[in-house]
Design a protein around this motif. Structure first.
Motif, PDB file in Angstrom:
ATOM      1  N   GLU A 106      -2.237  -4.889   3.613  1.00 29.87           N
ATOM      2  CA  GLU A 106      -2.977  -3.885   4.389  1.00 29.87           C
ATOM      3  C   GLU A 106      -2.235  -3.554   5.680  1.00 29.87           C
ATOM      4  OE1 GLU A 106      -6.085  -1.653   6.399  1.00 29.87           O
ATOM      5  OE2 GLU A 106      -5.511  -1.942   4.311  1.00 29.87           O
ATOM      6  N   ALA A 107      -1.747  -4.577   6.357  1.00 27.99           N
ATOM      7  CA  ALA A 107      -1.034  -4.357   7.619  1.00 27.99           C
ATOM      8  C   ALA A 107       0.258  -3.586   7.417  1.00 27.99           C
ATOM      9  CB  ALA A 107      -0.745  -5.701   8.293  1.00 27.99           C
ATOM     10  N   HIS A 108       0.885  -3.758   6.248  1.00 25.22           N
ATOM     11  CA  HIS A 108       2.153  -3.071   5.958  1.00 25.22           C
ATOM     12  C   HIS A 108       1.964  -1.701   5.339  1.00 25.22           C
ATOM     13  CE1 HIS A 108       4.637  -7.078   5.877  1.00 25.22           C
ATOM     14  NE2 HIS A 108       4.138  -6.800   7.066  1.00 25.22           N
ATOM     15  N   GLY A 109       0.706  -1.257   5.240  1.00 24.46           N
ATOM     16  CA  GLY A 109       0.436   0.103   4.783  1.00 24.46           C
ATOM     17  C   GLY A 109       0.483   0.315   3.281  1.00 24.46           C
ATOM     18  N   TRP A 110       0.494  -0.750   2.498  1.00 26.36           N
ATOM     19  CA  TRP A 110       0.602  -0.596   1.048  1.00 26.36           C
ATOM     20  C   TRP A 110      -0.627   0.062   0.435  1.00 26.36           C
ATOM     21  CZ3 TRP A 110       4.685  -0.601  -1.904  1.00 26.36           C
ATOM     22  CH2 TRP A 110       5.838  -1.278  -1.495  1.00 26.36           C
ATOM     23  N   PHE A 111      -1.792  -0.131   1.056  1.00 21.80           N
ATOM     24  CA  PHE A 111      -2.999   0.432   0.463  1.00 21.80           C
ATOM     25  C   PHE A 111      -3.170   1.913   0.791  1.00 21.80           C
ATOM     26  CE2 PHE A 111      -4.765  -4.116   0.592  1.00 21.80           C
ATOM     27  CZ  PHE A 111      -4.148  -4.397  -0.615  1.00 21.80           C
ATOM     28  N   ASN A 112      -2.202   2.465   1.515  1.00 27.31           N
ATOM     29  CA  ASN A 112      -2.127   3.920   1.653  1.00 27.31           C
ATOM     30  C   ASN A 112      -1.261   4.521   0.546  1.00 27.31           C
ATOM     31  OD1 ASN A 112      -3.673   3.872   4.038  1.00 27.31           O
ATOM     32  ND2 ASN A 112      -1.848   3.448   5.267  1.00 27.31           N
ATOM     33  N   LYS A 113      -0.561   3.633  -0.178  1.00 26.92           N
ATOM     34  CA  LYS A 113       0.303   4.068  -1.277  1.00 26.92           C
ATOM     35  C   LYS A 113      -0.275   3.676  -2.639  1.00 26.92           C
ATOM     36  CE  LYS A 113       4.160   2.720   1.726  1.00 26.92           C
ATOM     37  NZ  LYS A 113       5.350   1.819   1.838  1.00 26.92           N
ATOM     38  N   LEU A 114      -1.016   2.571  -2.668  1.00 25.29           N
ATOM     39  CA  LEU A 114      -1.591   2.057  -3.902  1.00 25.29           C
ATOM     40  C   LEU A 114      -3.108   2.055  -3.816  1.00 25.29           C
ATOM     41  CD1 LEU A 114       0.646  -1.131  -4.346  1.00 25.29           C
ATOM     42  CD2 LEU A 114       1.018   1.099  -5.399  1.00 25.29           C
TER      43      LEU A 114
END
Length: 456
Positions: A106-114
């Motif tokens: 979440e902190a690395h922004g993955w849930f904006n991509k997945l």
């Protein structure tokens, strides 16, 4: 373009537990592949924490798994995969490691991509492993446990202080507005499965995120099982079966015959029990001594691995994963309400005048979707109409544990009580950790999960 269209777009990550390895989740992985096929679902059985690496703690384990997921996503992209969805499955301590890794993603922004789709845990100690019952054995368990499992033991018994927060890591994992809770809340489906008996590693209150234990006398209770999954999966909305007449009692007896048979195996005469008592007297002290000596060695090795990791000499740059755990600045928003509580706290249950009774639905938060922003946000669909109309005494948990339960239930979980009859080691049976006939009821658990809680 055409080749990419035939490759899986959904990544499912399996995270094993303490002392575990990817083979412990082999049956789960096989069942997933048979149900969905490799062209629709790519399975990653995390292996960076295998064996004694699980001594190193939830934080380091979570960093390893997050790194493994990110590496896998990168490799899959290079191979032409277009991963759009992510599911995470945790077993035992792996559920806590998975939650930490989810916070880092979440902190690395993955849930904006997945798209986070499914999060499920089997027999995971979300509220720690401290025993809430009285007695000398519970006292020894609560005192010695944290000292025999290195950092993992301290964190699961909640006697640690995470970084500069002054709080146990499990409390930080459940802190509202933390990266961990924000990441967890993004998942479309959240479910937990917990054993009601014979799971001494992770008892029901912690695996089901509950303040009560409605299953203190399972042998004398007629449960309401979910149709098609009996007699293993108990209906979360109505634990106890409605009253039946005498003509139907025979069916109830048949459903509990396996449990009776199991009890008879252990309720033998004094003469037959003699070898067992001899084993306890002669073998257990030696085994315990060897175990404690091995724990000292493994704790020393674990501390060395943690030191190397923190110095960036273990293959992962630690600063990449040492992100702020709070999404927003909460300085001054809340006071430090966590207290230092003696691990041997009693009584077993809170008194009635201490608000020591509650119906199971009100405190279990059986919700499939995240709470809405309406007036009753945070309550489960059944919270206002208790299904069993039974109140249970609150367990004598610590202030931190009650706060963890409230926080996790606020985002909602589907909670499934599991009654394993055939095996005394239900902690392993729940996921069919090895191909044993006595673990066959775990196949019903996995089938229920695939039928009802795993969305492709």
């Amino acid at each position: 373009m055409a080749e990419a269209d035939h490759k899986a777009d959904h990544l499912c990550v399996l995270v094993h537990g303490l002392w575990g390895n990817p083979s412990h989740l082999k049956y789960v992985a096989t069942a997933l592949r048979e149900r969905h096929g490799e062209d629709r679902l790519y399975i990653l059985a995390a292996q960076s924490n295998a064996g004694n690496n699980t001594y190193d703690g939830i934080e380091l384990g979570g960093e390893r798994v997050a790194h493994e997921i990110e590496e896998t996503l990168g490799k899959l992209s290079e191979q032409g995969y277009r991963i759009k969805k992510l599911s995470v499955v945790g077993y035992s301590m792996g559920g806590l490691v998975a939650r930490y890794a989810i916070g880092l993603l979440e902190a690395h922004g993955w849930f904006n991509k997945l798209e986070p789709v499914n999060f499920t845990t089997f027999a995971s100690p979300h509220v720690g492993v401290r025993s809430p019952v009285k007695g000398v054995w519970s006292y020894l368990f609560n005192v010695l446990g944290p000292r025999t499992l290195s950092m993992s033991g301290k964190q699961m018994f909640m006697v640690d202080k995470f970084r500069d927060t002054g709080k146990p890591l499990l409390s930080v994992l459940a802190t509202p507005d933390s990266i961990f809770m924000r990441g967890l809340a993004r998942f479309k489906n959240r479910a937990v499965y917990g054993n009601i008996i014979n799971d001494r590693s992770t008892v029901f209150y912690t695996t089901a995120i509950s303040k009560v234990d409605p299953f203190h006398d399972p042998e004398n209770t007629r449960f309401n099982y979910i149709s098609g999954y009996e007699p293993v999966i108990i209906d979360m909305n109505q634990y106890i079966a409605p009253h039946v007449d005498d003509a139907e009692e025979g069916n109830a007896e048949e459903r509990t015959s396996s449990a009776v048979a199991l009890l008879r195996r252990y309720m033998v005469g004094p003469a037959k029990r003699a070898p067992f008592y001899l084993f306890l007297v002669c073998f257990v002290p030696v085994s315990l001594t060897l175990f404690l000596l091995a724990s000292v060695v493994q704790t020393f090795r674990s501390n060395k691995r943690i030191q190397l990791h923190n110095e960036g000499k273990a293959g992962i740059v630690p600063t990449k994963y040492r992100v702020p755990v709070m999404v927003r600045d909460m300085q001054g928003a809340v006071e430090d309400v966590f207290e230092n509580v003696n691990a041997s706290q009693d009584p077993e249950y809170l008194d009635e005048d201490e608000e020591g009774y509650a119906d199971h639905n009100m405190h279990n938060g059986n919700a499939r979707k995240p709470p809405s922003k309406e007036k009753n946000a945070g309550k489960s669909p059944t919270a206002e109409s208790p299904a069993d109309d039974v109140k249970y005494p609150l367990l004598a948990l610590t202030r931190e544990q009650f706060d963890i339960i409230d926080s996790l239930n606020a985002i909602g979980f589907r909670k499934y009580p599991v009654y394993i009859h055939k095996a005394m080691h239900s902690h392993a049976a729940i996921i069919v950790r090895m191909p044993r006939e006595s673990f066959s009821e775990g196949k019903i658990v996995v089938k229920h999960w695939l039928d009802n809680e795993f969305e492709l």
